[in-house]
Design a protein around this motif. Structure first.
Motif, mmCIF file in Angstrom:
data_model
loop_
_atom_site.group_PDB
_atom_site.id
_atom_site.type_symbol
_atom_site.label_atom_id
_atom_site.label_comp_id
_atom_site.label_asym_id
_atom_site.label_seq_id
_atom_site.Cartn_x
_atom_site.Cartn_y
_atom_site.Cartn_z
ATOM 1 N N ALA A 196 0.873 -1.184 0.000
ATOM 2 C CA ALA A 196 0.000 0.000 0.000
ATOM 3 C C ALA A 196 0.908 1.231 0.000
ATOM 4 O O ALA A 196 1.254 1.769 1.047
ATOM 5 C CB ALA A 196 -0.900 -0.016 1.222
ATOM 6 N N LEU A 197 1.318 1.642 -1.185
ATOM 7 C CA LEU A 197 2.347 2.682 -1.299
ATOM 8 C C LEU A 197 1.793 4.050 -1.682
ATOM 9 O O LEU A 197 2.163 5.068 -1.110
ATOM 10 C CB LEU A 197 3.406 2.255 -2.331
ATOM 11 C CG LEU A 197 4.572 3.227 -2.469
ATOM 12 C CD1 LEU A 197 5.463 3.187 -1.231
ATOM 13 C CD2 LEU A 197 5.409 2.912 -3.706
ATOM 14 N N VAL A 198 0.897 4.061 -2.694
ATOM 15 C CA VAL A 198 0.428 5.352 -3.217
ATOM 16 C C VAL A 198 -0.800 5.774 -2.406
ATOM 17 O O VAL A 198 -1.886 5.200 -2.538
ATOM 18 C CB VAL A 198 0.089 5.244 -4.724
ATOM 19 C CG1 VAL A 198 -0.447 6.567 -5.248
ATOM 20 C CG2 VAL A 198 1.334 4.825 -5.506
ATOM 21 N N VAL A 199 -0.610 6.753 -1.554
ATOM 22 C CA VAL A 199 -1.663 7.155 -0.616
ATOM 23 C C VAL A 199 -2.892 7.668 -1.381
ATOM 24 O O VAL A 199 -4.035 7.414 -0.981
ATOM 25 C CB VAL A 199 -1.128 8.196 0.394
ATOM 26 C CG1 VAL A 199 -2.242 8.719 1.288
ATOM 27 C CG2 VAL A 199 -0.017 7.580 1.233
ATOM 28 N N ASP A 200 -2.688 8.347 -2.503
ATOM 29 C CA ASP A 200 -3.829 8.822 -3.299
ATOM 30 C C ASP A 200 -4.712 7.652 -3.747
ATOM 31 O O ASP A 200 -5.935 7.760 -3.773
ATOM 32 C CB ASP A 200 -3.342 9.573 -4.545
ATOM 33 C CG ASP A 200 -2.921 10.996 -4.212
ATOM 34 O OD1 ASP A 200 -3.525 11.597 -3.299
ATOM 35 O OD2 ASP A 200 -1.984 11.502 -4.865
ATOM 36 N N TYR A 201 -4.102 6.569 -4.129
ATOM 37 C CA TYR A 201 -4.845 5.391 -4.612
ATOM 38 C C TYR A 201 -5.518 4.667 -3.441
ATOM 39 O O TYR A 201 -6.728 4.460 -3.444
ATOM 40 C CB TYR A 201 -3.873 4.458 -5.333
ATOM 41 C CG TYR A 201 -4.493 3.192 -5.895
ATOM 42 C CD1 TYR A 201 -5.169 3.196 -7.118
ATOM 43 C CD2 TYR A 201 -4.376 1.968 -5.226
ATOM 44 C CE1 TYR A 201 -5.719 2.030 -7.646
ATOM 45 C CE2 TYR A 201 -4.912 0.802 -5.745
ATOM 46 C CZ TYR A 201 -5.584 0.836 -6.967
ATOM 47 O OH TYR A 201 -6.117 -0.326 -7.485
ATOM 48 N N HIS A 221 -6.871 -7.738 -0.454
ATOM 49 C CA HIS A 221 -7.162 -8.422 0.805
ATOM 50 C C HIS A 221 -6.106 -8.107 1.863
ATOM 51 O O HIS A 221 -6.428 -7.809 2.995
ATOM 52 C CB HIS A 221 -7.206 -9.945 0.575
ATOM 53 C CG HIS A 221 -8.262 -10.366 -0.396
ATOM 54 N ND1 HIS A 221 -7.980 -10.742 -1.687
ATOM 55 C CD2 HIS A 221 -9.610 -10.449 -0.278
ATOM 56 C CE1 HIS A 221 -9.105 -11.048 -2.320
ATOM 57 N NE2 HIS A 221 -10.108 -10.872 -1.480
ATOM 58 N N LEU A 222 -4.839 -8.224 1.456
ATOM 59 C CA LEU A 222 -3.735 -8.105 2.419
ATOM 60 C C LEU A 222 -2.745 -7.028 1.973
ATOM 61 O O LEU A 222 -1.825 -7.309 1.212
ATOM 62 C CB LEU A 222 -3.029 -9.479 2.537
ATOM 63 C CG LEU A 222 -1.730 -9.574 3.332
ATOM 64 C CD1 LEU A 222 -1.891 -9.078 4.754
ATOM 65 C CD2 LEU A 222 -1.226 -11.014 3.363
ATOM 66 N N PRO A 223 -2.929 -5.793 2.412
ATOM 67 C CA PRO A 223 -1.953 -4.746 2.084
ATOM 68 C C PRO A 223 -0.756 -4.836 3.037
ATOM 69 O O PRO A 223 -0.892 -5.330 4.151
ATOM 70 C CB PRO A 223 -2.732 -3.453 2.349
ATOM 71 C CG PRO A 223 -3.724 -3.831 3.419
ATOM 72 C CD PRO A 223 -4.048 -5.294 3.230
ATOM 73 N N TRP A 224 0.399 -4.369 2.576
ATOM 74 C CA TRP A 224 1.521 -4.262 3.512
ATOM 75 C C TRP A 224 2.212 -2.913 3.378
ATOM 76 O O TRP A 224 2.072 -2.250 2.357
ATOM 77 C CB TRP A 224 2.516 -5.418 3.348
ATOM 78 C CG TRP A 224 3.442 -5.365 2.170
ATOM 79 C CD1 TRP A 224 4.641 -4.705 2.107
ATOM 80 C CD2 TRP A 224 3.287 -6.003 0.891
ATOM 81 N NE1 TRP A 224 5.232 -4.904 0.876
ATOM 82 C CE2 TRP A 224 4.414 -5.695 0.111
ATOM 83 C CE3 TRP A 224 2.292 -6.813 0.332
ATOM 84 C CZ2 TRP A 224 4.594 -6.150 -1.204
ATOM 85 C CZ3 TRP A 224 2.461 -7.266 -0.974
ATOM 86 C CH2 TRP A 224 3.599 -6.940 -1.722
ATOM 87 N N VAL A 225 2.909 -2.522 4.456
ATOM 88 C CA VAL A 225 3.780 -1.338 4.364
ATOM 89 C C VAL A 225 5.196 -1.819 4.140
ATOM 90 O O VAL A 225 5.634 -2.807 4.732
ATOM 91 C CB VAL A 225 3.763 -0.411 5.606
ATOM 92 C CG1 VAL A 225 2.596 0.530 5.570
ATOM 93 C CG2 VAL A 225 3.843 -1.182 6.892
ATOM 94 N N GLY A 226 5.899 -1.088 3.295
ATOM 95 C CA GLY A 226 7.249 -1.477 2.922
ATOM 96 C C GLY A 226 8.279 -0.958 3.908
ATOM 97 O O GLY A 226 7.987 -0.154 4.804
#
Ligand code: PEP
Ligand code: CO
Length: 404
Positions: A196-201, A221-226
């Motif tokens: 989940a990188l692009v906050v706008d999206y 279903h399963l977002p992650w932070v990098g």
């Protein structure tokens, strides 16, 4: 058919608003920015809330039954490879590797693809050199083009809409596979995931679960932070703490124990099984020093974590030819060290998060790719070097050998 969903009533008022967000494209002055955000904000979610809940239960169940998780896919998905043929090929590889992992370990294996939204990449450098020319780095098809031409590297917010459409087709194929052509839906996946990188999206795809009224992220279903965006007080962690999906967090070799505890507190304040997936990616040499104090601290803090090894991202090297690569031997060493450390501390080592290609690429050295020269045969990745299915099978077999 798209899952029905309530249109966004929340996307402009989240707790992530106003917080610093690393790695964001500069595109607010683009003429298509507002309309692209509006389209996403009123679009149906790509995944329904009930599926997100189902995956959370499955992950909670995994913790009590010692089941395994296998998360596989491209480093960067290509918008051009979301066709039915490409998607079927990727799903086939996930299914094959998942079945093999299950057969070798005797455990249930939940399958998750880096698919249906893995279109945005964090980059260490803002520019790349091409001869004498420095051009903006490629940031994934959601943001710009891989073509090494300055104009096509300009971030284009319409790409978020294209990514949504392509992701939608991939999600439909994944859903059909879960339903197994008329058989009852399987909780073993394949489920979707992406960074989940692009906050706008991501923020425009937050929806309300019609049954529970809770907020969930409808993009996957399963977002992650990098590793580059997991700062506890910044936008990405705040965004994922606002939703009920199961969420992942990468942990690199320089991670600070107290930072990780703050991220865990933000993402899993209720200590709920099935909520948090922690994904160390430290490199085969650093992991032995760095991982044990983190596992110990997280266990002491009471978070019931699904521990997953990403043995790829800490083992990237540049070959003599200038190509990014990874040695399968190092990848296997990190995965096995991970398992020993986590199990040695009486936590559940739940499996692997691996970059794997569906076709027979030669991007990593090992198995059928004997040396650096072999890399040239079929090196096609948009971003990081991926294992091919044979190499991934070797990794899984090495893991399974030590499963007690
Ligand atoms: C990735 O998974 O492709 C990635 C960029 O990982 P990390 O955040 O661990 O570097
Ligand atoms: Co990668």
């Amino acid at each position: 058919m798209q899952p029905s969903g309530v249109t966004a009533d929340v996307t402009h008022s989240g707790q992530w608003e106003g917080r610093p967000a690393a790695q964001q494209p500069e595109w607010r002055d683009h003429s298509a920015y507002k309309v692209s955000c509006r389209i996403l904000g009123s679009a149906p979610p790509l995944v329904p809330a009930a599926e997100v809940r189902q995956l959370r239960w499955s992950l909670a169940d995994l913790l009590t039954t010692d089941a395994l998780l296998l998360q596989l896919g491209d480093c960067a998905e290509s918008l051009y490879e979301c066709t039915p043929r490409h998607t079927a090929q990727k799903l086939q590889v996930i299914d094959r590797l998942g079945s093999r992992f299950s057969e070798l370990t005797g455990r249930r294996v939940i399958r998750v693809g880096r698919m249906g939204g893995q279109f945005a990449k964090p980059r260490s450098q803002p520019t790349e050199n091409h001869g004498a020319l420095a051009i903006p780095s490629f940031r994934g098809h959601m943001i710009n083009s891989e073509l090494a031409v300055p104009q096509t590297r300009r971030p284009d917010p319409r790409r978020m809409v294209w990514a949504y459409e392509a992701g939608s087709a991939v999600q439909r194929a994944m859903r059909a596979q879960r339903r197994g052509d008329g058989r009852p839906s399987t909780t073993d996946g394949p489920w979707s995931s992406h960074e989940a990188l692009v906050v706008d999206y991501e923020s425009r795809l937050i929806r309300r679960d019609p049954d529970t009224d809770e907020l969930y992220l409808g993009s996957t279903h399963l977002p992650w932070v990098g590793e580059r965006t997991r700062q506890p007080a910044q936008a990405h962690v705040a965004l994922l703490s606002a939703v009920v999906n199961p969420v992942g967090c990468k942990i690199g070799p320089t991670a600070d124990v107290s930072d990780i505890l703050r991220v865990c507190e933000a993402l899993d304040p209720g200590r709920e099984p099935g909520r948090l997936v922690l994904i160390p990616r430290m490199g085969h040499q650093r992991i032995q020093q760095t991982l044990p104090p983190i596992v110990r601290a997280v266990a002491n803090a009471g978070h019931p974590v699904v521990w997953l090894s990403d043995p790829m991202h800490g083992n990237t090297v540049t070959s003599g030819l200038g190509l990014k690569t990874r040695h399968l031997a190092d990848v296997i060493t990190e995965a096995l060290r991970f398992r020993d450390i986590v199990e040695g501390l009486r936590q559940h080592a739940a499996g692997l998060h691996v970059e794997v290609a569906a076709d027979d690429v030669t991007e990593c050295i090992g198995g059928p790719v004997e040396n650096e020269d072999g890399l040239l045969r079929h090196y096609t990745t948009l971003c990081d070097p991926r294992l091919n299915a044979d190499q991934a099978t070797e990794l899984i077999e090495a893991w399974a050998k030590g499963t007690g």
